[in-house]
Structure formats: structure tokens, C-alpha cells
Scaffold this active site. Structure first.
Site, PDB file in Angstrom:
ATOM      1  N   VAL A 130      47.962  29.063  36.773  1.00 11.26           N
ATOM      2  CA  VAL A 130      47.696  28.890  38.012  1.00 11.26           C
ATOM      3  C   VAL A 130      46.843  29.887  38.508  1.00 11.26           C
ATOM      4  O   VAL A 130      46.869  30.987  38.474  1.00 11.26           O
ATOM      5  CB  VAL A 130      49.289  29.174  39.077  1.00 11.26           C
ATOM      6  CG1 VAL A 130      48.724  28.895  40.436  1.00 11.26           C
ATOM      7  CG2 VAL A 130      50.188  28.221  38.533  1.00 11.26           C
ATOM      8  N   LYS A 131      45.621  29.266  39.224  1.00  9.28           N
ATOM      9  CA  LYS A 131      44.821  30.133  39.771  1.00  9.28           C
ATOM     10  C   LYS A 131      44.944  30.340  41.225  1.00  9.28           C
ATOM     11  O   LYS A 131      45.101  29.245  41.806  1.00  9.28           O
ATOM     12  CB  LYS A 131      43.315  29.359  39.615  1.00  9.28           C
ATOM     13  CG  LYS A 131      42.154  30.086  40.028  1.00  9.28           C
ATOM     14  CD  LYS A 131      40.918  29.197  40.092  1.00  9.28           C
ATOM     15  CE  LYS A 131      39.763  29.849  40.863  1.00  9.28           C
ATOM     16  NZ  LYS A 131      38.646  29.029  40.759  1.00  9.28           N
TER      17      LYS A 131
END
Length: 349
Positions: free
Chosen positions: A236-237
Site C-alpha cells: 500500500v502506498k
């Protein structure tokens, strides 16, 4: 090259000596050389997904550490090609984007289907590619802010990508549709053996106030990360949090007082640790974005890397700070970030 302490300046002790009293580091699934075997292998991911994820973790200077240094360049769509590449026009040619990632010894390069597809036969076997399949189109007038599909999972597979990337604007009126589209795309990506990376951004004009920009609030970004892990994002960014209290500021949703009294503090490492906790305690690796370009790019990039690593994050995905500069300067900034993750004396708080 200045040392990490020199680049952090008067914040060095504040950031490097902090000990987190919220979530214990012993409860986290922290990055390491065995992360695929220790964490991803327990999931329902297929052996092909595990192989592609391992290739991502094995490549580049940080290969074998469990940390990621990714060069993302989808700004030709997200911010217009002129706004993105005019500072350094050589990057109008997609090959130079790949060359920067190779020269900087990154784990991977993330870009559009068009950019990667234009050079994939020459480079897909040389550096892991992450193909971004949706984007915010900014040519319509007046501008709208919506992530729409520009490519397909099958295109990403065919050009040799090891993973697909997608963005959801959590908090926007279009988010319900985006969630459904990305859920279906990620399911198909895993069926084909590709990893999945979600850009878990908040987007709602109400969140930006005179008292602060709650798009960067730890509680709201943390929930976006938790939803991303629920969509089976492998990584996840998210943007680095700079404040807290989004739920209270707008009086919506549900939360708990302990989120603010015990599970976070005003320290940036603790705010980011709450993001890591929401990523299934690190099972879905958290990578923070490098942010926009400025005169203090080197200092800011190193500071972000220190906060992410000490919070239990998995790395940095940094674009504009690098490609808005001549290749040599961009290379040096990426190398400085990698120095943080390669430095075993910089530990998890």
C-alpha cells in the site's frame, strides 16, 4: 554526500532516538529478507504471485533486505506531461525513465501502460515493472478528479509486469465505483500471478481546512490503508501523515478515543506507526510517497525514509524529487534514500 544525521539537522536526535510507546515493534510483521516466506506465503496468493513478489524484493541495491525503493512516473497523465517533464525534457522519452530507475539501482519502476509498453521488450527482463492501470485525467474542463481505467490487467501481464498498481480516492463521491473496479482488477491480477499495489489516497475538498490538511491525517489515512489491505493489496502506498484527528474534525464515521490517547501521539513516527498497524500490522507492506519537488528535496526525502523505516514501513516510492532534476542529481537523491534502508544502525522504533 552528507550523513543522515547532517541531512536531518536539528531533528536528528528527535527522529533517530525515538522509541514508540503505542504499538510495540514486536507485534509488527516487519520487513526483512524472509518477508515473502514469513508473511506472503501464509496467504492465499499463488506460487506465481509469490515468485513475482520475490523478484521485486530481490532486485536492485536493496534486494534481499525486505525494503523497497521504487521509481514511480505516472505524472505524464496525473499532472500533464508538460508540468511533469518540462523541468527535465529528456523524460518525455520513456526510455530515460527506465534508465533512471536502472542507474539508481531501484527495486522496480512504476509507470503507465503506455510508458512501460513502449520499451518493455528491451527492459522487462532487466528491471521489475509495475504497470499502473488507472489514472486521474486532467484535460477535461473544468477539471474533474476521478480515477478511471486506462489499461487492463491483461495488458500489464502481456508487457511483462510483475505487479499492477491502481489508485483509489477514498473519501470521494466516486470511491464506491473505484473500490469495486480495483477489487475486480486485483482479483484478476492475482489469478494471473501478478502482485498488487494500491495508491490509497484521500480526496475530498472538505478535508482541506484552515486548521490543517486532513488528507494527511493519521486516522483517516490509516483507515484508507486498512481498506486497501481488505482489497488484498500486497503493498500500500500512502502519504506520510502530518497531523491527526480527522474523524473528530468532521464529526463523521466511527472511531475510538484510544486511537488518539494511546495508539498515536504527535510524533511523526508514531503517526506513521498507526498507518503500519492498519496495514494488518505490516502484512500489507506500507510504502510512503516522496512528495512533491522543492529546494530541500534531499533533506525531505531522507527524513521521510527515516520516519517510514523506524515506523515499520517497507520503503519509499519517490518520483518527482528525482526526475524533476538532472539524472545525476535524481540518482543522488534516490541513493541517499536507499542509504537509510541499507543502514542497519537505523532501527525500528
Amino acid at each position: 554526500m552528507p550523513t543522515v544525521e547532517e541531512l536531518l539537522g536539528n531533528e536528528a536526535e528527535y527522529l533517530l532516538s525515538h522509541e514508540c510507546q503505542t504499538f510495540s515493534k514486536d507485534d509488527l510483521h516487519v520487513p526483512g529478507p524472509d518477508f515473502v516466506d514469513r508473511v506472503y506465503k501464509s496467504t492465499d496468493r499463488s506460487p506465481v504471485v509469490l515468485r513475482n513478489l520475490q523478484s521485486l524484493f530481490n532486485h536492485g541495491r536493496l534486494g534481499g533486505t525486505g525494503y523497497l525503493s521504487i521509481l514511480p512516473v505516472d505524472q505524464g497523465i496525473e499532472h500533464s506531461a508538460g508540468a511533469s517533464f518540462a523541468p527535465n525534457p529528456s523524460y518525455f522519452d520513456p526510455e530515460n525513465i527506465i534508465k533512471l530507475a536502472l542507474e539508481s539501482n531501484c527495486n522496480a519502476v512504476a509507470s503507465t501502460i503506455g510508458v512501460l509498453g513502449s520499451v518493455s521488450r528491451d527492459y522487462a527482463h532487466k528491471i521489475p515493472m509495475i504497470a499502473k492501470i488507472n489514472h486521474n485525467e486532467l484535460l477535461s474542463y473544468p477539471n474533474t478528479h476521478d480515477q478511471i481505467m486506462f489499461g487492463s490487467v491483461k495488458q500489464a501481464y502481456n508487457l511483462g509486469a510483475v505487479a499492477v498498481g491502481a489508485t483509489i480516492y477514498f473519501g470521494s463521491k466516486e470511491s464506491n465505483r473505484q473500490i469495486q473496479e480495483v477489487a475486480q482488477a486485483f482479483q484478476y491480477a492475482h489469478e494471473l500471478g501478478l502482485g498488487t499495489i494500491l495508491w490509497a489516497y484521500l480526496r475530498n475538498p472538505v478535508f482541506k481546512t484552515a486548521y490543517g490538511d486532513y488528507h494527511l491525517s493519521s486516522d483517516l489515512t490509516g483507515q484508507a490503508i486498512h481498506l486497501s489491505a481488505s482489497l488484498q493489496a500486497d503493498i500500500v502506498k500512502q502519504k506520510l501523515p502530518t497531523l491527526n484527528g480527522g474523524y473528530h474534525a468532521f464529526g463523521f464515521g466511527k472511531t475510538h478515543d484510544k486511537v488518539y490517547s494511546e495508539l498515536t501521539s504527535d510524533h511523526p513516527i508514531d503517526l506513521t506507526r498507526y498507518q503500519v498497524a492498519n496495514s494488518y500490522m505490516g502484512r500489507a507492506g506500507l510504502i510512503n510517497s516522496g512528495g512533491g519537488s522543492s529546494e530541500r528535496d534531499l533533506n525531505e526525502a531522507v527524513k521521510t525514509a527515516v520516519i517510514n523505516k523506524r515506523a515499520g514501513g517497507m520503503g519509499l516510492i519517490m518520483g518527482r524529487k528525482a526526475f524533476h532534476r538532472p539524472m545525476k542529481e535524481g540518482y543522488e537523491i534516490i541513493q541517499a534514500v536507499q542509504d537509510v534502508y541499507a543502514d542497519e544502525s537505523i532501527t525500528i522504533a
